[in-house]
Design a protein around this motif. Sequence first.
Motif, short mmCIF file in Angstrom:
data_model
loop_
_atom_site.label_atom_id
_atom_site.label_comp_id
_atom_site.label_asym_id
_atom_site.label_seq_id
_atom_site.Cartn_x
_atom_site.Cartn_y
_atom_site.Cartn_z
N PRO A 68 0.82 -1.22 0.00
CA PRO A 68 0.00 0.00 0.00
C PRO A 68 0.85 1.27 0.00
O PRO A 68 1.85 1.35 0.70
N ARG A 69 0.38 2.23 -0.81
CA ARG A 69 1.12 3.47 -1.00
C ARG A 69 0.45 4.68 -0.36
O ARG A 69 1.08 5.73 -0.26
N VAL A 71 -2.64 6.24 2.56
CA VAL A 71 -3.53 5.98 3.67
C VAL A 71 -4.14 7.32 4.08
O VAL A 71 -3.48 8.36 4.01
N ASP A 210 -1.32 -0.19 11.95
CA ASP A 210 -2.57 -0.90 12.18
C ASP A 210 -2.44 -1.75 13.44
O ASP A 210 -1.58 -2.64 13.52
N SER A 213 -3.21 -5.89 12.73
CA SER A 213 -2.18 -6.68 12.03
C SER A 213 -0.79 -6.37 12.57
O SER A 213 0.16 -7.08 12.27
N ARG A 215 1.12 -3.98 11.77
CA ARG A 215 2.00 -3.62 10.67
C ARG A 215 1.85 -2.14 10.34
O ARG A 215 0.82 -1.54 10.63
N PRO A 216 2.88 -1.58 9.71
CA PRO A 216 2.72 -0.21 9.21
C PRO A 216 1.63 -0.19 8.14
O PRO A 216 1.45 -1.17 7.42
N ARG A 217 0.92 0.92 8.04
CA ARG A 217 -0.11 1.04 7.02
C ARG A 217 0.48 1.12 5.62
O ARG A 217 -0.14 0.74 4.65
N LEU A 218 1.67 1.71 5.54
CA LEU A 218 2.33 1.85 4.25
C LEU A 218 3.46 0.85 4.15
O LEU A 218 4.20 0.63 5.11
N ALA A 219 3.60 0.25 2.96
CA ALA A 219 4.67 -0.72 2.77
C ALA A 219 6.03 -0.06 3.03
O ALA A 219 6.96 -0.71 3.50
#
Lengths: 332, 287
Positions: A68-69, A71, A210, A213, A215-219
Amino acid sequence: MEQNPVTANGSPDLAVELGPLRLKNPVMSASGTFGYGEEYSNFVDLRRLGAVVVKGISLEPRAGNPPPRIVETPGGMMNAIGLENVGVEQFLSLKLPYLRELSVPVIVNIFGNTVDEYGRLAARLDGTPGIAAIEINVSCPNVKKGGMVFGTDPAMTGAVVRAVRAKTSLPVITKLTPNVTSISEVAKAAEGAGSDIISCINTLAAMAVDIFSRRPRLANVFGGLSGPAVKPVALRCVYEVTRAVKCPVIGLGGITSATDALEFLLVGASAVQVGTANFTNPAVTVEIVEGIKRFMEVEGIGDIKSYIGSLDTSCLFPFAEDSCSLIESEMS
Amino acid sequence: MDKIIEEARIVEQERILGQIFRLRLHSPKIAGAARPGQFVMMRVREGTDPLLRRPFSFSRIYAEKGDFEILYRVVGKGTRLMSGLLPGASASLVGPLGNGFELPAAGSAPLAFIAGGIGIAPLLELIERVMARQKGAEDLRLFYGARTAEELLPEDFVRMPGLRVHFSTDDGSFGYKGRITRMFEDVMAEGAFRPSGIYSCGPLAMQYNVAKWALANDTLAQLSLESLMACGIGACLGCALPASTPEDPGAERFVHVCKDGPIFSAGSIKWNKILSQQTVPPTWPSN
């Protein structure tokens, strides 16, 4: 304050001069939010814009970051597109002709991984018909210096500007990042190295995660924050920079309306760029031009240049007389 | 194809069940140009929160009436606001966007439609169009699954004469117990039905399984994919997905859901380069 009378034909004058760059009005698109202009041709008459600033261009095409790029965040959004672009050759052969045909001033945003790449890009664009100015994006990492972002260091910013300046006779704009201790210092370095114009601000370094999960929202983990949330920061930066340099300044950061645009002009920007708002309202740029014109008509401002930088920061005490008499009475 | 900004009027708002709603909008220009599989970017109110428009596919298009419908599930702030819209209210739209499904040749061979959850939406209009031009003898099947019966549209919503529907729920509360793609594979294994084409819409994990089956069995599949997106018109480049590059498998290239899609062939996506963050259903953190 002195009010310029509305011009003879009754229509306010929106034309602005930014050093060597003359625009019919102070509203342009911000790089990275407007594609190569054509994406918005269904929604706005591009010829009505002061200028179109196109998506950042590099020497070679770039694929960009993995998704994802983007948010959404409260009042804003973060992006980590990774400067995906078609590269300078495809830009010149496939994208520029459309804008040149419309004779809208085109400002080409450029970025490189090394000082040399900036210079080569400027050389390639120099003399190309249909380009009004070059905007240098110094917000990308210098691969030769271990990935340090050019724009966070006055000396490196100066080096990039000098490399571009040496290779082009086009007006040079340097777009500054707000992710520094003193944006004024970087602005002065850019001006000193030959930048005709400063634009600010680029996005604010930011992050979103998030909790489920984990994890970061952005890759890319980090992204650049833009949108209404950053406007107060941008205004402050523009205020500081306009007082640190003599060259004209283009203001941007969270502008979504004519009111927002006028705020930037008031603090001293000679023109503005509209970014994230294009995503929400693809017709917003021209609506802002119209809104500024209406404001000038209502306020009786004949020439927008008289409004630029007219912010009054002196301290006024409207009840000073009373307080004086109070003091006098106490003294007697 | 022209993209339009249009102020739409809400005609009907219906809670179908649970968090699933049907919204009918009067938007003559967009409805007149819309094709199945395309979408609109919708904004329910002015202001900065939520800031961005949200994409919704057309679940029904009534061009002659100037109306279309969307089906949506309330997952966050944007959709919650949307569920409060009453008839007569307005909403700002940009559309129609994206490529849309390529319809099969009239009277062609068996087709499978695979829907996961609210992914049923674009398939409803597509099935309607396909049925309208078929001769009635073809084997058309809808494989429709959700996590649980409470997230499955009522049967009369999806039952159409000449369409065979296979239901599944992950928890077994209605129809086949298990994933929709597992049921699809079971039915394929029986051998009585062999589609010449697949149309699917649903979560990315489901789409991956559909794509895998389609590629392994040399069957054409058109997948309707989703992504977070800011603009919907190819400017922000936010809705990227890794693209397969058969001519140069090592090359890194991305397609964009809004302009290259949202309909993609099974083989056009580089599935092994999709990150786990991408499989999280596209809701916004500020929701």
